[in-house]
Design a protein around this motif. Sequence first.
Motif, PDB file in Angstrom:
ATOM      1  N   LEU A   1      11.168   0.925 -13.814  1.00 12.86           N
ATOM      2  CA  LEU A   1      12.385   1.833 -13.772  1.00 12.86           C
ATOM      3  C   LEU A   1      12.086   2.764 -12.789  1.00 12.86           C
ATOM      4  CD1 LEU A   1      12.206   2.533 -17.627  1.00 12.86           C
ATOM      5  CD2 LEU A   1      13.944   1.228 -16.345  1.00 12.86           C
ATOM      6  N   GLN A   2      10.921   3.255 -12.334  1.00 13.20           N
ATOM      7  CA  GLN A   2      10.783   4.257 -11.209  1.00 13.20           C
ATOM      8  C   GLN A   2      11.065   3.403  -9.862  1.00 13.20           C
ATOM      9  OE1 GLN A   2      10.761   7.499 -11.393  1.00 13.20           O
ATOM     10  NE2 GLN A   2      10.560   7.455 -13.808  1.00 13.20           N
TER      11      GLN A   2
ATOM     12  N   ARG B   1       0.776  -1.292   0.107  1.00  9.72           N
ATOM     13  CA  ARG B   1      -0.122  -0.233   0.012  1.00  9.72           C
ATOM     14  C   ARG B   1       0.841   1.278  -0.053  1.00  9.72           C
ATOM     15  NH1 ARG B   1      -5.104   0.960   1.407  1.00  9.72           N
ATOM     16  NH2 ARG B   1      -5.630   3.178   2.151  1.00  9.72           N
ATOM     17  N   GLU B   2       2.026   1.349   0.709  1.00 11.64           N
ATOM     18  CA  GLU B   2       2.604   2.444   0.746  1.00 11.64           C
ATOM     19  C   GLU B   2       3.434   2.886  -0.478  1.00 11.64           C
ATOM     20  OE1 GLU B   2       6.830   1.626   2.336  1.00 11.64           O
ATOM     21  OE2 GLU B   2       5.834  -0.280   2.744  1.00 11.64           O
ATOM     22  N   TYR B   3       3.235   2.111  -1.528  1.00 10.03           N
ATOM     23  CA  TYR B   3       3.799   2.718  -2.886  1.00 10.03           C
ATOM     24  C   TYR B   3       2.720   2.961  -3.788  1.00 10.03           C
ATOM     25  CZ  TYR B   3       7.881   0.157  -0.997  1.00 10.03           C
ATOM     26  OH  TYR B   3       8.975  -0.248  -0.454  1.00 10.03           O
ATOM     27  N   LEU B   4       1.377   2.873  -3.700  1.00  5.24           N
ATOM     28  CA  LEU B   4       0.457   2.870  -4.608  1.00  5.24           C
ATOM     29  C   LEU B   4       0.341   4.462  -4.786  1.00  5.24           C
ATOM     30  CD1 LEU B   4      -2.448   0.769  -3.051  1.00  5.24           C
ATOM     31  CD2 LEU B   4      -0.951   0.364  -5.080  1.00  5.24           C
ATOM     32  N   ASP B   5       0.417   5.381  -3.775  1.00  3.72           N
ATOM     33  CA  ASP B   5       0.049   6.938  -4.315  1.00  3.72           C
ATOM     34  C   ASP B   5       1.473   7.383  -5.101  1.00  3.72           C
ATOM     35  OD1 ASP B   5      -1.133   9.454  -3.781  1.00  3.72           O
ATOM     36  OD2 ASP B   5       0.865  10.105  -2.875  1.00  3.72           O
TER      37      ASP B   5
ATOM     38  N   SER C   1      13.817   4.891  -7.391  1.00  2.61           N
ATOM     39  CA  SER C   1      13.600   5.052  -6.124  1.00  2.61           C
ATOM     40  C   SER C   1      13.830   4.374  -5.052  1.00  2.61           C
ATOM     41  CB  SER C   1      12.062   5.238  -5.914  1.00  2.61           C
ATOM     42  OG  SER C   1      11.375   6.207  -6.739  1.00  2.61           O
ATOM     43  N   GLY C   2      14.617   3.223  -5.527  1.00  2.90           N
ATOM     44  CA  GLY C   2      14.917   2.367  -4.430  1.00  2.90           C
ATOM     45  C   GLY C   2      13.970   1.242  -3.641  1.00  2.90           C
ATOM     46  N   ILE C   3      12.768   0.969  -4.545  1.00  2.07           N
ATOM     47  CA  ILE C   3      11.908   0.203  -4.025  1.00  2.07           C
ATOM     48  C   ILE C   3      12.399  -1.244  -4.467  1.00  2.07           C
ATOM     49  CG2 ILE C   3       9.628  -0.489  -4.298  1.00  2.07           C
ATOM     50  CD1 ILE C   3       8.784   2.381  -4.889  1.00  2.07           C
ATOM     51  N   ALA C   4      12.606  -2.021  -3.223  1.00  2.00           N
ATOM     52  CA  ALA C   4      13.153  -3.547  -3.552  1.00  2.00           C
ATOM     53  C   ALA C   4      11.978  -4.338  -4.075  1.00  2.00           C
ATOM     54  CB  ALA C   4      13.619  -4.032  -2.336  1.00  2.00           C
ATOM     55  N   PHE C   5      12.400  -5.314  -4.883  1.00  8.89           N
ATOM     56  CA  PHE C   5      11.300  -6.100  -5.614  1.00  8.89           C
ATOM     57  C   PHE C   5      12.130  -7.716  -5.601  1.00  8.89           C
ATOM     58  CE2 PHE C   5      14.085  -5.037  -8.980  1.00  8.89           C
ATOM     59  CZ  PHE C   5      14.472  -6.193  -9.818  1.00  8.89           C
TER      60      PHE C   5
END
Length: 366
Positions: free
Chosen positions: A193-194, A171-175, A198-202
């Motif tokens: 890519l974003q 949820r924290e990434y939805l916005d 942004s350093g969002i791990a996957f």
Amino acid sequence: MAVESNDCRKSLAVVLPSFEPDYKIDSVIRELVQNEFETIIVVDDGSESKYQKHFLKASNYPQVVVLHHDVNRGKGRALKTAFQYVLQNFPEMKGVITIDGDGQHLTKDILACGNEMLKEKDKVILGCRDFSLPNVPPRSVAGNRFTSNAFRVLFGIHLSDTQTGLRAIPREYLDKFCSIPGERFEYETNMLLQMHRSGIAFCENSIETVYDPEDYSSHYNAVKDSWKVGKVMLKFMLTGSGAKYVFSSLVSLAADYLIYFLLLNALGMKGEAVYHLIATFLSSILNFTINKIWVFEKKGQLLRELISYYCICVPRTAISTLSSSFVISAIKTANPGLAVLVRVIVDGVLFVASYYLQKKWVFKKK
């Protein structure tokens, strides 16, 4: 069977964007309901009236909310519409699972990705297919190989399936994802890519690869949408440090070619390879200085970065010099302008690799 609060069927909303669906969407939604998913968001992306029977059937389930676009706005916009709806109307939801409505994503895989996200909490989970299987349509293989290789070479992102529609998103990434550019298929590429920027791990979850060669339908246009994806990657490169790096490289190359051209005109073609080296060395000093101070904004560690930089610069120069000299000799030219053109082509090929190595190794951030 009771669904526990830490089960994705209760705490994650399933998001299904759809444009002019066929009968397969009915079975996809039915299976989700039968497997006790409690919140399912279906987005009708401007489908014509003859397709509305599928959305009407879906809306009969109490677990399903059907949202409508008046006109076709694209898969990216449909996903954003669903994300915004979840944020505004389901404050208890911990995130979403995006899926496709053509039956490619099996319920067991949807469950696996969703529950894995709940364990990881701050990671996006990508359900990745195996494109080496013989039943995968050639256009899907070609499109995925193109983007996977481009991701790895241009951005250092290692993904086996860049086109997967099965993604479990906290949820924290939805916005943030609602503000990512892209309205159609290119949106999903831009999302990856974003995330990287942004350093969002996957992490990847292997899923079953489902294609029916007798009944394969998709609104993905291989040429049109691949072009859009290519533009997304180019635009991504030309923002942030990528844009500065391009400018730095152009300034350095201009200095390099100017010195090279002046030496050739003043001293003749006989020492072409030596003049190439002299021009490249002088321009490399300028390039290193600009990249350190302005492009990657690094302080300190001058000696380490200088050594690392020339560990890249020397092999690159050797390849450029030998390749250029070979081509110039092969075409037997005595024209300084043509010699410069040959170098432009060779250096262009080496440009992307140099950026990646400098960003990830020479001027890497902690």
